[in-house]
Design a protein around this motif. Sequence first.
Motif, mmCIF file in Angstrom:
data_model
loop_
_atom_site.group_PDB
_atom_site.id
_atom_site.type_symbol
_atom_site.label_atom_id
_atom_site.label_comp_id
_atom_site.label_asym_id
_atom_site.label_seq_id
_atom_site.Cartn_x
_atom_site.Cartn_y
_atom_site.Cartn_z
ATOM 1 N N GLN A 40 30.915 57.130 86.374
ATOM 2 C CA GLN A 40 29.970 56.078 85.966
ATOM 3 C C GLN A 40 30.594 55.109 84.961
ATOM 4 O O GLN A 40 29.964 54.686 83.991
ATOM 5 C CB GLN A 40 28.669 56.675 85.387
ATOM 6 C CG GLN A 40 27.877 57.523 86.375
ATOM 7 C CD GLN A 40 28.494 58.905 86.606
ATOM 8 O OE1 GLN A 40 28.826 59.611 85.659
ATOM 9 N NE2 GLN A 40 28.669 59.272 87.861
ATOM 10 N N VAL A 41 31.870 54.756 85.208
ATOM 11 C CA VAL A 41 32.551 53.833 84.305
ATOM 12 C C VAL A 41 31.976 52.432 84.457
ATOM 13 O O VAL A 41 31.392 52.084 85.483
ATOM 14 C CB VAL A 41 34.081 53.796 84.551
ATOM 15 C CG1 VAL A 41 34.696 55.170 84.408
ATOM 16 C CG2 VAL A 41 34.416 53.167 85.899
ATOM 17 N N ARG A 42 32.151 51.654 83.396
ATOM 18 C CA ARG A 42 31.887 50.216 83.464
ATOM 19 C C ARG A 42 33.244 49.570 83.627
ATOM 20 O O ARG A 42 34.030 49.514 82.680
ATOM 21 C CB ARG A 42 31.186 49.745 82.194
ATOM 22 C CG ARG A 42 29.779 50.336 82.056
ATOM 23 C CD ARG A 42 29.211 50.116 80.684
ATOM 24 N NE ARG A 42 29.880 51.011 79.735
ATOM 25 C CZ ARG A 42 29.902 50.820 78.420
ATOM 26 N NH1 ARG A 42 29.330 49.755 77.899
ATOM 27 N NH2 ARG A 42 30.504 51.671 77.636
ATOM 28 N N GLY A 43 33.539 49.111 84.843
ATOM 29 C CA GLY A 43 34.895 48.715 85.142
ATOM 30 C C GLY A 43 35.064 47.302 85.630
ATOM 31 O O GLY A 43 34.147 46.699 86.202
ATOM 32 N N TYR A 44 36.267 46.793 85.385
ATOM 33 C CA TYR A 44 36.698 45.497 85.889
ATOM 34 C C TYR A 44 38.068 45.674 86.510
ATOM 35 O O TYR A 44 38.908 46.406 85.989
ATOM 36 C CB TYR A 44 36.801 44.465 84.762
ATOM 37 C CG TYR A 44 35.474 44.108 84.154
ATOM 38 C CD1 TYR A 44 34.726 43.052 84.657
ATOM 39 C CD2 TYR A 44 34.969 44.845 83.095
ATOM 40 C CE1 TYR A 44 33.488 42.729 84.102
ATOM 41 C CE2 TYR A 44 33.738 44.539 82.528
ATOM 42 C CZ TYR A 44 33.007 43.482 83.041
ATOM 43 O OH TYR A 44 31.781 43.182 82.501
ATOM 44 N N ALA A 55 38.452 41.772 99.155
ATOM 45 C CA ALA A 55 38.174 43.180 99.444
ATOM 46 C C ALA A 55 37.452 43.851 98.273
ATOM 47 O O ALA A 55 36.547 44.665 98.481
ATOM 48 C CB ALA A 55 39.469 43.918 99.766
ATOM 49 N N CYS A 56 37.830 43.506 97.033
ATOM 50 C CA CYS A 56 37.140 44.047 95.852
ATOM 51 C C CYS A 56 35.670 43.647 95.854
ATOM 52 O O CYS A 56 34.789 44.474 95.604
ATOM 53 C CB CYS A 56 37.790 43.520 94.566
ATOM 54 S SG CYS A 56 39.301 44.340 94.091
ATOM 55 N N ASN A 62 33.713 44.261 90.200
ATOM 56 C CA ASN A 62 33.907 43.054 89.392
ATOM 57 C C ASN A 62 35.403 42.829 89.250
ATOM 58 O O ASN A 62 36.110 43.670 88.698
ATOM 59 C CB ASN A 62 33.294 43.226 88.000
ATOM 60 C CG ASN A 62 31.795 43.378 88.050
ATOM 61 O OD1 ASN A 62 31.126 42.651 88.768
ATOM 62 N ND2 ASN A 62 31.265 44.318 87.294
ATOM 63 N N VAL A 63 35.889 41.697 89.743
ATOM 64 C CA VAL A 63 37.331 41.456 89.760
ATOM 65 C C VAL A 63 37.632 40.075 89.207
ATOM 66 O O VAL A 63 36.872 39.128 89.395
ATOM 67 C CB VAL A 63 37.901 41.627 91.195
ATOM 68 C CG1 VAL A 63 37.299 40.615 92.159
ATOM 69 C CG2 VAL A 63 39.425 41.578 91.202
#
Length: 198
Positions: A40-44, A55-56, A62-63
């Motif tokens: 459950q990370v908050r990722g970029y 593709a992301c 979020n890229v």
Amino acid sequence: MSFQRYDYDVIANWIEPGERVLDLGCGDGSLLRHLTEVRQVRGYGVENDPERIVACVRNGINVIQINLDQGLAGFDDGFFDHVIMSLSLQAMHNTQGILKEMLRVGREAVVSFPNFAYWRHRQSILNGHMPVSKNLPHQWYNTPNVRFFTIADFDDLCVQEGIAIHERLAFDEDRIIVDEPNFMASVALYRLGRQVGC
């Protein structure tokens, strides 16, 4: 179990639930997606290739499009818990700079890379050819790799740059290699931090 899955599971075990994570050279975002599901990370993600960025987005990641060789100037010091670069460090021109940037914007850095001193790679070179394998899938003329280094080389660089190695795992496929990793391991994974006082 494939290498990629093993790599993802090792990284997930180094990350606490809910952390802020930045994945550099994130490809299609599959690692971040995995970390979102299991931790459950908050990722970029950071990626420079337009097709991979698309593709992301399709993967719900979020890229941000950035050329990593120019650094991470848009990110605040210490904003992330972990900054990850999975199997991309060998494609960086500014290796020392990106490692410093990772440890500037993150509390810890996680890097993985193919070990060019792996015995099968040495055998390929003895046979007169550059190595091609699952972890080095390109031919010499179309490889994105610009740095060819070994586990021993990376250990030396960490000492030179004052980077603390918190943990290192070396493996061949899904088998952890304990004895002679610089010779027997195809890939290495590191959990890095700043030296005390740095």
